[in-house]
Design an enzyme around this catalytic site. Sequence first.
Site, PDB file in Angstrom:
ATOM      1  N   ARG A 235       0.862  -1.178   0.000  1.00 26.40           N
ATOM      2  CA  ARG A 235       0.000   0.000   0.000  1.00 26.40           C
ATOM      3  C   ARG A 235       0.899   1.230   0.000  1.00 26.40           C
ATOM      4  O   ARG A 235       2.118   1.098   0.028  1.00 26.40           O
ATOM      5  CB  ARG A 235      -0.913  -0.011   1.226  1.00 26.40           C
ATOM      6  CG  ARG A 235      -0.156   0.106   2.532  1.00 26.40           C
ATOM      7  CD  ARG A 235      -1.110   0.112   3.734  1.00 26.40           C
ATOM      8  NE  ARG A 235      -0.357   0.350   4.955  1.00 26.40           N
ATOM      9  CZ  ARG A 235      -0.861   0.237   6.172  1.00 26.40           C
ATOM     10  NH1 ARG A 235      -2.109  -0.135   6.348  1.00 26.40           N
ATOM     11  NH2 ARG A 235      -0.132   0.480   7.226  1.00 26.40           N
TER      12      ARG A 235
ATOM     13  N   GLU B 208      -7.816   4.412  15.629  1.00 34.24           N
ATOM     14  CA  GLU B 208      -7.438   2.994  15.576  1.00 34.24           C
ATOM     15  C   GLU B 208      -6.635   2.626  16.817  1.00 34.24           C
ATOM     16  O   GLU B 208      -5.763   3.380  17.240  1.00 34.24           O
ATOM     17  CB  GLU B 208      -6.505   2.703  14.382  1.00 34.24           C
ATOM     18  CG  GLU B 208      -7.107   2.854  13.021  1.00 34.24           C
ATOM     19  CD  GLU B 208      -6.080   2.515  11.926  1.00 34.24           C
ATOM     20  OE1 GLU B 208      -5.056   1.867  12.221  1.00 34.24           O
ATOM     21  OE2 GLU B 208      -6.313   2.923  10.779  1.00 34.24           O
TER      22      GLU B 208
ATOM     23  N   HIS C 189      -3.466  -9.611  12.050  1.00 29.03           N
ATOM     24  CA  HIS C 189      -3.788  -8.489  12.924  1.00 29.03           C
ATOM     25  C   HIS C 189      -5.049  -8.814  13.725  1.00 29.03           C
ATOM     26  O   HIS C 189      -5.879  -9.592  13.293  1.00 29.03           O
ATOM     27  CB  HIS C 189      -3.996  -7.218  12.098  1.00 29.03           C
ATOM     28  CG  HIS C 189      -3.844  -5.975  12.918  1.00 29.03           C
ATOM     29  ND1 HIS C 189      -4.814  -5.567  13.802  1.00 29.03           N
ATOM     30  CD2 HIS C 189      -2.836  -5.104  13.027  1.00 29.03           C
ATOM     31  CE1 HIS C 189      -4.405  -4.466  14.407  1.00 29.03           C
ATOM     32  NE2 HIS C 189      -3.203  -4.164  13.958  1.00 29.03           N
TER      33      HIS C 189
ATOM     34  N   GLU D 180      -2.112  -8.237   6.398  1.00 25.25           N
ATOM     35  CA  GLU D 180      -2.327  -8.107   7.841  1.00 25.25           C
ATOM     36  C   GLU D 180      -3.267  -9.197   8.362  1.00 25.25           C
ATOM     37  O   GLU D 180      -4.067  -8.969   9.269  1.00 25.25           O
ATOM     38  CB  GLU D 180      -2.840  -6.704   8.163  1.00 25.25           C
ATOM     39  CG  GLU D 180      -1.751  -5.672   7.917  1.00 25.25           C
ATOM     40  CD  GLU D 180      -2.099  -4.273   8.364  1.00 25.25           C
ATOM     41  OE1 GLU D 180      -3.294  -3.924   8.346  1.00 25.25           O
ATOM     42  OE2 GLU D 180      -1.176  -3.526   8.717  1.00 25.25           O
TER      43      GLU D 180
ATOM     44  N   GLU E 189      -3.069   7.612   7.295  1.00 23.32           N
ATOM     45  CA  GLU E 189      -1.696   7.730   7.799  1.00 23.32           C
ATOM     46  C   GLU E 189      -0.718   8.267   6.747  1.00 23.32           C
ATOM     47  O   GLU E 189       0.212   7.573   6.325  1.00 23.32           O
ATOM     48  CB  GLU E 189      -1.209   6.382   8.333  1.00 23.32           C
ATOM     49  CG  GLU E 189      -2.004   5.911   9.524  1.00 23.32           C
ATOM     50  CD  GLU E 189      -1.449   4.629  10.134  1.00 23.32           C
ATOM     51  OE1 GLU E 189      -0.729   3.893   9.439  1.00 23.32           O
ATOM     52  OE2 GLU E 189      -1.742   4.373  11.315  1.00 23.32           O
TER      53      GLU E 189
HETATM   54  C1  GLA Z   1      -2.271   1.309  10.713  1.00 14.77           C
HETATM   55  C2  GLA Z   1      -3.202   1.356   9.532  1.00 14.77           C
HETATM   56  C3  GLA Z   1      -4.145   0.231   9.488  1.00 14.77           C
HETATM   57  C4  GLA Z   1      -3.465  -1.051   9.844  1.00 14.77           C
HETATM   58  C5  GLA Z   1      -2.851  -0.926  11.183  1.00 14.77           C
HETATM   59  C6  GLA Z   1      -2.202  -2.210  11.605  1.00 14.77           C
HETATM   60  O1  GLA Z   1      -2.709   1.983  11.805  1.00 14.77           O
HETATM   61  O2  GLA Z   1      -3.905   2.559   9.460  1.00 14.77           O
HETATM   62  O3  GLA Z   1      -4.648   0.163   8.186  1.00 14.77           O
HETATM   63  O4  GLA Z   1      -2.470  -1.308   8.898  1.00 14.77           O
HETATM   64  O5  GLA Z   1      -1.875   0.061  11.131  1.00 14.77           O
HETATM   65  O6  GLA Z   1      -1.353  -2.057  12.690  1.00 14.77           O
END
Ligand code: GLA
Length: 668
Positions: free
Chosen positions: A106, A301, A354, A351, A145
Amino acid sequence: MPGIWYGGDYNPEQWPPDVLAQDDELMRRAGVDTATVGVFAWASLEPEPGRYTFGWLDDALDRLHANGIRVLLATPTASPPPWFGPAHPDALPVGPDGVRLSHGSRDTYCAAAPAYRRAALRIAGRLAVRYAGHPALALWHVHNEYGTVCHCDHAAAAFRTWLRARHHDDLDELNAKWHTAFWSQGYSRWEQVLPPRATQYLPNPAQVLDFRRFWSDQLLAAFTEQRDLLRRHTPDVPVTTNVMLPSDHQTLDLWRWAREVDVVAVDHYLNATGPAGRADLAFGADLTRSFNAGRPWLLMEQATSVIYLYEQGVIAARPPGRMRSDSLGYLARGADSVLFFQWRAGPGGAELHHSAMVPHAGPDTRVFREVTELGADLRRLGELAGSTVRAQVAVLWDVEAWWAVAGRGLPSSRLRYLPALRQVHAALRRAGVVADFAHPEQDLARYRAVFAPSQYLLSDLGTQSLRRYVAGGGRLLLGCFSGVVDQRHLVRRGGWPGGLLDVVGIRVEEHLPLVDGERVALSGGAVGTLWSELLQARGAQVLADYRDGPLAGAPAVTRHAFGAGAAWYVSTVLDDVALAALLGDLLAQAGVQPELPGAGPQLEAVRRHAADGRSWLFVTNHGDTGCELAVRGVDLLTGTRADGVLRLAPGADAVLREDLPTARAAGA
Ligand code: GLA
Ligand code: GLA
């Protein structure tokens, strides 16, 4: 923002209809009221250039709205689809080494590339047109981000434009500010100026610093043009972007970014398990609240059941109960939301391991039960949304000082910015004191004490601001290796902290970094590591001196009265015990009280205040034994009244709606 928003990133594009139907039921059970939708969904929305497939998103928004769930709608611009690179190879990012990245993960784009900016605006505009007026739309979540850095020719051209604006279109000025007479770097044409690409040896630190400033601004421009477009279509819908909280590096100047969003939203992933994780939580939350000028902010998040220990390459488990306690910890420090990445764990993609609110093992799990309980807790806390935290002290946060001290060619690479700030923040927290963060150039007068642990770079404006602060009665603590360079990254000559010599009443003339494992003894039993300095006291009182090594007998820690205030200077990195003792004296002199009598390493206490005088006291017992608090009010989590005494079991949290002062007086 009514109530505490609860939910997380939601990716309907990854799931078949039967799972989506189950999501509806599970979200109701968990009390979820908020979903962040569309992050990274670009290829699902525009599978080929100009061909749009909005059907699934229409359905998702309608379905979420029917279930009473507000949508934070993302623009998907953090993840251009596979067609983008082949169509615009010049818009893929280039590292300092000249290697251009390929699609495959990404965030693979150059924010300075016109083709990327156009494509991003086009998809954002399509979303705005389509969903303006949709009743589920509560907030725009632009991108994700921001942080990808690029060194390509587009970046170089934009860097030059930025430099010309900053340095008055005057190449002589740039040459002077960058001190390019060193190593034959004098520029004769703007076209010669490059981003700091891979080069033979040390780069010019002023060039590196300006590039970092520029890139933060460049990303910010990419954000604000999306924001402005969205605002034209939906003037009443707030716009934000989720920023990463600083970990080992920081690409954005978040003070500048914070001014451009309607509410600051952060992603926070704890960097440690156990008590250190809790210190990290408080650090991140206090920082975010400060970026948002003290107003309630969004935790966009966090992880449910894991903690990433990047340095060890381990995804550790968050123990039972910690997700709840930590979530309350964020609320205590001013968040008005508890949102997670992510609602449902996906079986594939990068992920796949996650954590999520609905884990791979499904709803019949410890994690989902805790998620459901947390949802119920948050409904009991809705009344405190909108209230704020009042801090009496501030720690200085200045990303330019960080960027400068993280450069190469400094006397020590061990003296690091973030650990220095974390140490002071943690010491304040152990003293039961809630801290804001502040920028050195801002008006600091409302703080009883200000801590500047690491200001290697201190601008002219910052210097003036700190002078005013102390002269006006403030208490300032300045850490070692501070006031050494100015905003151009030119050394302040004549000794340090240049510009504050008379404020601090000392003059540092030589830096003596310590090597790994080296320690230096100070009077009073303190120990210094990493750094020491030869300084002269010029009016300052010597609080501690060096006891061994080449500096034996020379001042190490000083205090100086200046104007109506006082300034402390610490010329080494103190051990935690010595730092706590020093802060204790300083706080006492500044008249700073802990948030609650008895608050400290075991009992964490933070208060939120409403404009109408109501207050809520968040307490957590981090100790192994129970504790008693002298308080009056109702614990919103349990509904129990405390009439003078609240007993808190080990590990327990309480959120007390405190009796109003009049009621307290009547009951007393
Ligand atoms: C970031 C991203 C999410 C995900 C998390 C995983 O905060 O914004 O999309 O990748 O990390 O830790
Ligand atoms: C070498 C170089 C000098 C200078 C010093 C610094 O000797 O010739 O220009 O860079 O190193 O250590």
